[in-house]
Design a protein around this motif. Structure first.
Motif, PDB file in Angstrom:
ATOM      1  N   CYS A   7      30.906  48.954  49.242  1.00 42.66           N
ATOM      2  CA  CYS A   7      31.903  49.264  50.262  1.00 42.66           C
ATOM      3  C   CYS A   7      32.097  50.777  50.346  1.00 42.66           C
ATOM      4  CB  CYS A   7      33.240  48.609  49.925  1.00 42.66           C
ATOM      5  SG  CYS A   7      34.613  49.100  51.008  1.00 42.66           S
ATOM      6  N   ASN A   8      32.076  51.291  51.571  1.00 37.90           N
ATOM      7  CA  ASN A   8      32.389  52.703  51.805  1.00 37.90           C
ATOM      8  C   ASN A   8      33.630  52.761  52.686  1.00 37.90           C
ATOM      9  OD1 ASN A   8      32.202  55.469  51.707  1.00 37.90           O
ATOM     10  ND2 ASN A   8      30.752  55.602  53.380  1.00 37.90           N
ATOM     11  N   PRO A   9      34.754  53.212  52.155  1.00 31.59           N
ATOM     12  CA  PRO A   9      35.992  53.185  52.933  1.00 31.59           C
ATOM     13  C   PRO A   9      36.013  54.281  54.004  1.00 31.59           C
ATOM     14  CG  PRO A   9      36.349  54.326  50.872  1.00 31.59           C
ATOM     15  CD  PRO A   9      34.927  53.805  50.835  1.00 31.59           C
ATOM     16  N   ILE A  10      37.033  54.245  54.814  1.00 28.56           N
ATOM     17  CA  ILE A  10      37.245  55.294  55.804  1.00 28.56           C
ATOM     18  C   ILE A  10      37.507  56.612  55.070  1.00 28.56           C
ATOM     19  CG2 ILE A  10      38.810  56.116  57.617  1.00 28.56           C
ATOM     20  CD1 ILE A  10      39.171  53.162  58.411  1.00 28.56           C
ATOM     21  N   SER A  11      36.899  57.679  55.574  1.00 25.74           N
ATOM     22  CA  SER A  11      37.013  58.979  54.928  1.00 25.74           C
ATOM     23  C   SER A  11      38.480  59.383  54.753  1.00 25.74           C
ATOM     24  CB  SER A  11      36.283  60.032  55.765  1.00 25.74           C
ATOM     25  OG  SER A  11      36.422  61.299  55.195  1.00 25.74           O
ATOM     26  N   GLY A  12      38.824  59.778  53.549  1.00 25.79           N
ATOM     27  CA  GLY A  12      40.182  60.232  53.276  1.00 25.79           C
ATOM     28  C   GLY A  12      41.121  59.145  52.810  1.00 25.79           C
ATOM     29  N   HIS A  13      40.660  57.894  52.844  1.00 29.97           N
ATOM     30  CA  HIS A  13      41.516  56.799  52.395  1.00 29.97           C
ATOM     31  C   HIS A  13      41.475  56.696  50.875  1.00 29.97           C
ATOM     32  CE1 HIS A  13      42.033  54.222  56.285  1.00 29.97           C
ATOM     33  NE2 HIS A  13      42.375  55.491  56.439  1.00 29.97           N
ATOM     34  N   ALA A  14      42.657  56.775  50.272  1.00 27.19           N
ATOM     35  CA  ALA A  14      42.732  56.788  48.816  1.00 27.19           C
ATOM     36  C   ALA A  14      42.741  55.384  48.218  1.00 27.19           C
ATOM     37  CB  ALA A  14      43.991  57.540  48.368  1.00 27.19           C
ATOM     38  N   THR A  15      43.250  54.420  48.985  1.00 26.11           N
ATOM     39  CA  THR A  15      43.410  53.070  48.438  1.00 26.11           C
ATOM     40  C   THR A  15      42.310  52.162  48.956  1.00 26.11           C
ATOM     41  OG1 THR A  15      45.790  53.422  48.408  1.00 26.11           O
ATOM     42  CG2 THR A  15      45.024  51.180  48.065  1.00 26.11           C
ATOM     43  N   LEU A  16      41.717  51.410  48.057  1.00 26.05           N
ATOM     44  CA  LEU A  16      40.625  50.498  48.404  1.00 26.05           C
ATOM     45  C   LEU A  16      40.916  49.130  47.797  1.00 26.05           C
ATOM     46  CD1 LEU A  16      36.854  51.274  48.435  1.00 26.05           C
ATOM     47  CD2 LEU A  16      37.678  49.209  47.287  1.00 26.05           C
ATOM     48  N   TYR A  17      40.679  48.092  48.594  1.00 22.61           N
ATOM     49  CA  TYR A  17      40.955  46.718  48.185  1.00 22.61           C
ATOM     50  C   TYR A  17      39.682  45.876  48.310  1.00 22.61           C
ATOM     51  CZ  TYR A  17      45.654  48.226  49.822  1.00 22.61           C
ATOM     52  OH  TYR A  17      46.840  48.912  50.058  1.00 22.61           O
ATOM     53  N   TRP A  18      39.495  44.968  47.390  1.00 22.35           N
ATOM     54  CA  TRP A  18      38.493  43.913  47.510  1.00 22.35           C
ATOM     55  C   TRP A  18      39.223  42.566  47.587  1.00 22.35           C
ATOM     56  CZ3 TRP A  18      33.473  44.287  48.530  1.00 22.35           C
ATOM     57  CH2 TRP A  18      32.771  45.455  48.194  1.00 22.35           C
ATOM     58  N   TYR A  19      38.843  41.763  48.602  1.00 23.13           N
ATOM     59  CA  TYR A  19      39.407  40.431  48.780  1.00 23.13           C
ATOM     60  C   TYR A  19      38.281  39.400  48.749  1.00 23.13           C
ATOM     61  CZ  TYR A  19      43.687  42.594  50.689  1.00 23.13           C
ATOM     62  OH  TYR A  19      44.836  43.324  50.882  1.00 23.13           O
ATOM     63  N   GLN A  20      38.641  38.205  48.316  1.00 19.86           N
ATOM     64  CA  GLN A  20      37.763  37.048  48.428  1.00 19.86           C
ATOM     65  C   GLN A  20      38.402  36.071  49.411  1.00 19.86           C
ATOM     66  OE1 GLN A  20      37.949  33.854  45.447  1.00 19.86           O
ATOM     67  NE2 GLN A  20      35.762  34.133  45.087  1.00 19.86           N
ATOM     68  N   GLN A  21      37.646  35.672  50.436  1.00 19.46           N
ATOM     69  CA  GLN A  21      38.178  34.719  51.391  1.00 19.46           C
ATOM     70  C   GLN A  21      37.275  33.494  51.436  1.00 19.46           C
ATOM     71  OE1 GLN A  21      38.758  36.002  55.498  1.00 19.46           O
ATOM     72  NE2 GLN A  21      40.391  34.478  55.791  1.00 19.46           N
ATOM     73  N   ILE A  22      37.756  32.422  50.842  1.00 18.16           N
ATOM     74  CA  ILE A  22      37.038  31.152  50.870  1.00 18.16           C
ATOM     75  C   ILE A  22      37.326  30.477  52.204  1.00 18.16           C
ATOM     76  CG2 ILE A  22      36.952  28.850  49.802  1.00 18.16           C
ATOM     77  CD1 ILE A  22      37.514  30.281  47.116  1.00 18.16           C
ATOM     78  N   LEU A  23      36.356  29.777  52.724  1.00 20.89           N
ATOM     79  CA  LEU A  23      36.462  29.142  54.040  1.00 20.89           C
ATOM     80  C   LEU A  23      37.735  28.311  54.150  1.00 20.89           C
ATOM     81  CD1 LEU A  23      34.905  28.735  56.704  1.00 20.89           C
ATOM     82  CD2 LEU A  23      33.956  26.650  55.706  1.00 20.89           C
ATOM     83  N   GLY A  24      38.525  28.590  55.196  1.00 19.71           N
ATOM     84  CA  GLY A  24      39.745  27.829  55.421  1.00 19.71           C
ATOM     85  C   GLY A  24      40.960  28.358  54.684  1.00 19.71           C
ATOM     86  N   GLN A  25      40.789  29.457  53.968  1.00 23.42           N
ATOM     87  CA  GLN A  25      41.914  30.036  53.223  1.00 23.42           C
ATOM     88  C   GLN A  25      42.131  31.487  53.645  1.00 23.42           C
ATOM     89  OE1 GLN A  25      41.595  29.470  48.996  1.00 23.42           O
ATOM     90  NE2 GLN A  25      40.777  27.404  49.210  1.00 23.42           N
ATOM     91  N   GLY A  26      43.288  32.012  53.262  1.00 21.84           N
ATOM     92  CA  GLY A  26      43.547  33.419  53.511  1.00 21.84           C
ATOM     93  C   GLY A  26      42.854  34.284  52.466  1.00 21.84           C
ATOM     94  N   PRO A  27      42.732  35.573  52.736  1.00 21.14           N
ATOM     95  CA  PRO A  27      42.121  36.469  51.747  1.00 21.14           C
ATOM     96  C   PRO A  27      42.938  36.506  50.454  1.00 21.14           C
ATOM     97  CG  PRO A  27      42.289  37.538  53.894  1.00 21.14           C
ATOM     98  CD  PRO A  27      43.093  36.285  53.972  1.00 21.14           C
ATOM     99  N   LYS A  28      42.246  36.534  49.336  1.00 21.86           N
ATOM    100  CA  LYS A  28      42.895  36.668  48.042  1.00 21.86           C
ATOM    101  C   LYS A  28      42.519  38.014  47.462  1.00 21.86           C
ATOM    102  CE  LYS A  28      41.448  34.804  44.073  1.00 21.86           C
ATOM    103  NZ  LYS A  28      41.139  33.805  43.007  1.00 21.86           N
ATOM    104  N   LEU A  29      43.517  38.813  47.099  1.00 22.52           N
ATOM    105  CA  LEU A  29      43.244  40.127  46.538  1.00 22.52           C
ATOM    106  C   LEU A  29      42.600  39.987  45.171  1.00 22.52           C
ATOM    107  CD1 LEU A  29      43.617  43.238  46.807  1.00 22.52           C
ATOM    108  CD2 LEU A  29      45.757  42.943  45.543  1.00 22.52           C
ATOM    109  N   LEU A  30      41.435  40.631  45.002  1.00 23.20           N
ATOM    110  CA  LEU A  30      40.771  40.639  43.701  1.00 23.20           C
ATOM    111  C   LEU A  30      41.137  41.892  42.919  1.00 23.20           C
ATOM    112  CD1 LEU A  30      37.181  39.413  44.679  1.00 23.20           C
ATOM    113  CD2 LEU A  30      39.001  38.095  43.571  1.00 23.20           C
ATOM    114  N   ILE A  31      41.054  43.035  43.578  1.00 25.70           N
ATOM    115  CA  ILE A  31      41.318  44.292  42.884  1.00 25.70           C
ATOM    116  C   ILE A  31      41.743  45.338  43.890  1.00 25.70           C
ATOM    117  CG2 ILE A  31      38.904  45.049  42.980  1.00 25.70           C
ATOM    118  CD1 ILE A  31      39.356  46.237  40.115  1.00 25.70           C
ATOM    119  N   GLN A  32      42.633  46.220  43.458  1.00 31.35           N
ATOM    120  CA  GLN A  32      43.112  47.323  44.280  1.00 31.35           C
ATOM    121  C   GLN A  32      42.943  48.616  43.495  1.00 31.35           C
ATOM    122  OE1 GLN A  32      47.232  46.944  45.447  1.00 31.35           O
ATOM    123  NE2 GLN A  32      47.323  48.972  46.373  1.00 31.35           N
TER     124      GLN A  32
END
Lengths: 116, 112
Positions: free
Chosen positions: A23-48
């Protein structure tokens, strides 16, 4: 302004294999998140991350998942070994940062992982 | 455990109808309530709500938060086929940072 970039867009692997997402975030963005989204569910935060430090990884299955953001810019998420239940879309998002206030998250297109 | 519940899970309407999507939450150290629209893969931000009773509007979309009853609604008036998407609600919590917990989403289909 370029958006959040992720690669690959699709990945098919067999169980017990390893896989890595980038993942390459938007330039200058300090915070980065990884989510897992299983089919039919909302995103689940894995790491911030805030810059290159971990803010929260309480829902990251640390026995098989790992993530790093060594220089505080791009990030990799790894699964080793993969299980069938890891089949999902992995979303990366970034925001300007500043933990004291919410900044809008911008999401990447995601990586669809299929584990056979 | 933090929890966000959205209802209905799916909704099918015709163009021009008005819809109301519901979101209830139970999170510790609640900070704000967020609404996103997800078409295909990447969610896009709609609203952030932090104060009770203050409606936020953007075109035909509006949302309001009730912090006493722990819920929020998202209204879409005069729906169009382009409104077809999954609408996600997230409650952000955390003492020193924003940790979002998402609901499962409401799938909205708007027929012409």
């Amino acid at each position: 302004e370029a958006g959040v970039a992720q690669s690959p867009r699709y990945k098919i692997i067999e169980k017990r294999q390893s896989v890595a997402f980038w993942c390459n975030p938007i330039s200058g963005h300090a915070t980065l998140y990884w989510y897992q989204q299983i089919l039919g569910q909302g995103p689940k935060l894995l790491i911030q991350f805030q810059n290159n430090g971990v803010v929260d990884d309480s829902q990251l299955p640390k026995d098989r998942f790992s993530a790093e953001r060594l220089k505080g810019v791009d990030s990799t998420l790894k699964i080793q070994p993969a299980k069938l239940e890891d089949s999902a879309v992995y979303l990366c998002a970034s925001s300007l940062g500043g933990l004291a206030a919410y900044n809008e998250q911008f999401f990447g297109p995601g990586t669809r992982l299929t584990v056979l | 455990e933090d929890k966000v519940v959205q209802s209905p899970l799916s909704l099918v309407v015709h163009e021009g109808d008005t819809v109301t999507l519901n979101c209830s939450y139970e999170v510790t150290n609640f900070r704000s309530l967020l609404w996103y629209k997800q078409e295909k893969k990447a969610p896009t931000f709609l609203f952030m709500l932090t104060s009770s009773g203050i409606e936020k509007k953007s075109g035909r979309l509006s949302s309001i938060l009730d912090k006493k009853e722990l819920f929020s609604i998202l209204n879409i008036t005069a729906t169009q086929t382009g409104d077809s998407a999954i609408y996600l609600c997230a409650a952000a919590s955390g003492g020193g940072s924003y940790i979002p917990t998402f609901g499962r989403g409401t799938s909205l289909i708007v027929h012409p």
